[in-house]
Design a protein around this motif. Structure first.
Motif: not given
Length: 115
Positions: A1-17
Protein backbone atom coordinates in the motif's frame (compact mmCIF):
# COMPACT_ATOMS: atom_id res chain seq x y z
CA UNK A 1 0.00 0.00 0.00
CA UNK A 2 1.39 3.36 -0.98
CA UNK A 3 1.52 6.44 1.26
CA UNK A 4 -1.21 8.07 -0.86
CA UNK A 5 -3.58 5.10 -0.34
CA UNK A 6 -2.85 5.14 3.40
CA UNK A 7 -3.72 8.85 3.68
CA UNK A 8 -6.88 8.37 1.58
CA UNK A 9 -8.06 5.57 3.88
CA UNK A 10 -7.61 7.81 6.93
CA UNK A 11 -9.48 10.80 5.47
CA UNK A 12 -12.90 11.45 7.03
CA UNK A 13 -15.87 10.47 4.87
CA UNK A 14 -19.63 11.08 4.79
CA UNK A 15 -22.17 8.49 5.89
CA UNK A 16 -25.91 8.62 6.45
CA UNK A 17 -28.06 7.51 9.34
CA UNK A 18 -31.74 6.93 8.64
CA UNK A 19 -34.75 6.18 10.81
CA UNK A 20 -38.38 6.09 9.75
CA UNK A 21 -41.75 5.89 11.40
CA UNK A 22 -44.98 5.42 9.43
CA UNK A 23 -45.60 9.18 9.50
CA UNK A 24 -42.08 10.61 9.78
CA UNK A 25 -38.58 9.87 8.56
CA UNK A 26 -35.22 11.47 9.18
CA UNK A 27 -31.95 11.20 7.27
CA UNK A 28 -28.82 12.66 8.81
CA UNK A 29 -25.51 12.90 6.99
CA UNK A 30 -22.33 13.24 9.02
CA UNK A 31 -18.60 13.07 8.44
CA UNK A 32 -16.77 10.36 10.37
CA UNK A 33 -13.23 9.10 10.68
CA UNK A 34 -12.04 5.71 9.51
CA UNK A 35 -12.46 3.09 12.21
CA UNK A 36 -15.68 4.54 13.68
CA UNK A 37 -18.16 1.93 14.92
CA UNK A 38 -21.70 1.93 13.63
CA UNK A 39 -23.24 2.74 17.01
CA UNK A 40 -20.82 5.64 17.41
CA UNK A 41 -21.97 6.96 14.03
CA UNK A 42 -25.59 6.77 15.20
CA UNK A 43 -24.72 8.58 18.45
CA UNK A 44 -22.70 11.26 16.63
CA UNK A 45 -25.56 11.84 14.18
CA UNK A 46 -27.77 13.22 16.95
CA UNK A 47 -30.76 11.36 15.56
CA UNK A 48 -31.95 10.53 19.08
CA UNK A 49 -32.74 14.25 19.52
CA UNK A 50 -35.46 13.78 16.88
CA UNK A 51 -36.58 10.42 18.28
CA UNK A 52 -36.02 10.42 22.06
CA UNK A 53 -37.80 7.06 22.38
CA UNK A 54 -34.85 5.31 20.66
CA UNK A 55 -32.92 3.10 23.06
CA UNK A 56 -29.48 3.22 21.46
CA UNK A 57 -28.24 0.36 23.64
CA UNK A 58 -30.88 -2.07 22.30
CA UNK A 59 -31.69 -0.70 18.85
CA UNK A 60 -31.14 -2.96 15.83
CA UNK A 61 -28.99 -1.55 13.04
CA UNK A 62 -28.50 -2.50 9.43
CA UNK A 63 -26.66 -1.59 6.26
CA UNK A 64 -28.37 -2.29 2.94
CA UNK A 65 -31.17 -4.20 4.75
CA UNK A 66 -28.66 -6.54 6.44
CA UNK A 67 -28.44 -6.66 10.23
CA UNK A 68 -25.12 -5.52 11.65
CA UNK A 69 -23.50 -5.43 15.07
CA UNK A 70 -23.13 -2.18 16.99
CA UNK A 71 -19.36 -2.54 16.99
CA UNK A 72 -19.03 -3.14 13.24
CA UNK A 73 -16.81 -0.54 11.55
CA UNK A 74 -18.51 1.80 9.08
CA UNK A 75 -17.10 2.01 5.57
CA UNK A 76 -17.33 4.85 3.04
CA UNK A 77 -20.56 4.79 1.05
CA UNK A 78 -22.57 2.94 3.67
CA UNK A 79 -25.84 4.09 5.22
CA UNK A 80 -26.84 2.96 8.69
CA UNK A 81 -30.50 2.05 9.01
CA UNK A 82 -32.11 2.04 12.44
CA UNK A 83 -34.82 -0.62 12.64
CA UNK A 84 -38.03 -0.25 14.62
CA UNK A 85 -39.11 -3.10 16.86
CA UNK A 86 -41.71 -5.38 15.32
CA UNK A 87 -45.22 -4.78 16.64
CA UNK A 88 -46.44 -8.20 15.46
CA UNK A 89 -44.70 -11.49 14.85
CA UNK A 90 -44.61 -12.00 11.05
CA UNK A 91 -45.35 -15.73 11.48
CA UNK A 92 -48.50 -14.95 13.48
CA UNK A 93 -49.64 -12.43 10.88
CA UNK A 94 -49.21 -14.95 8.04
CA UNK A 95 -50.96 -17.66 10.08
CA UNK A 96 -53.96 -15.39 10.77
CA UNK A 97 -54.14 -14.34 7.12
CA UNK A 98 -54.09 -18.00 5.99
CA UNK A 99 -56.80 -18.93 8.50
CA UNK A 100 -58.96 -16.03 7.34
CA UNK A 101 -58.55 -17.02 3.68
CA UNK A 102 -59.36 -20.63 4.55
CA UNK A 103 -62.50 -19.63 6.45
CA UNK A 104 -63.63 -17.31 3.65
CA UNK A 105 -63.13 -20.15 1.18
CA UNK A 106 -65.40 -22.40 3.28
CA UNK A 107 -68.08 -19.69 3.42
CA UNK A 108 -68.06 -19.49 -0.38
CA UNK A 109 -68.39 -23.29 -0.68
CA UNK A 110 -71.33 -23.37 1.74
CA UNK A 111 -73.22 -20.59 -0.08
CA UNK A 112 -72.28 -21.85 -3.52
CA UNK A 113 -70.02 -18.88 -4.16
CA UNK A 114 -72.80 -16.37 -3.42
CA UNK A 115 -72.15 -13.84 -0.74
Amino acid sequence: MSAIESVAEQAPFNVEVIYALPHLQKRVQIKVSAGTTCIDVVKQSGISAYFPELDLEKVKLGIFSRLIKHDDIIQPGQRIEIYRPLIADPKDVRRRRAEKAKNEGRANKITGGRA
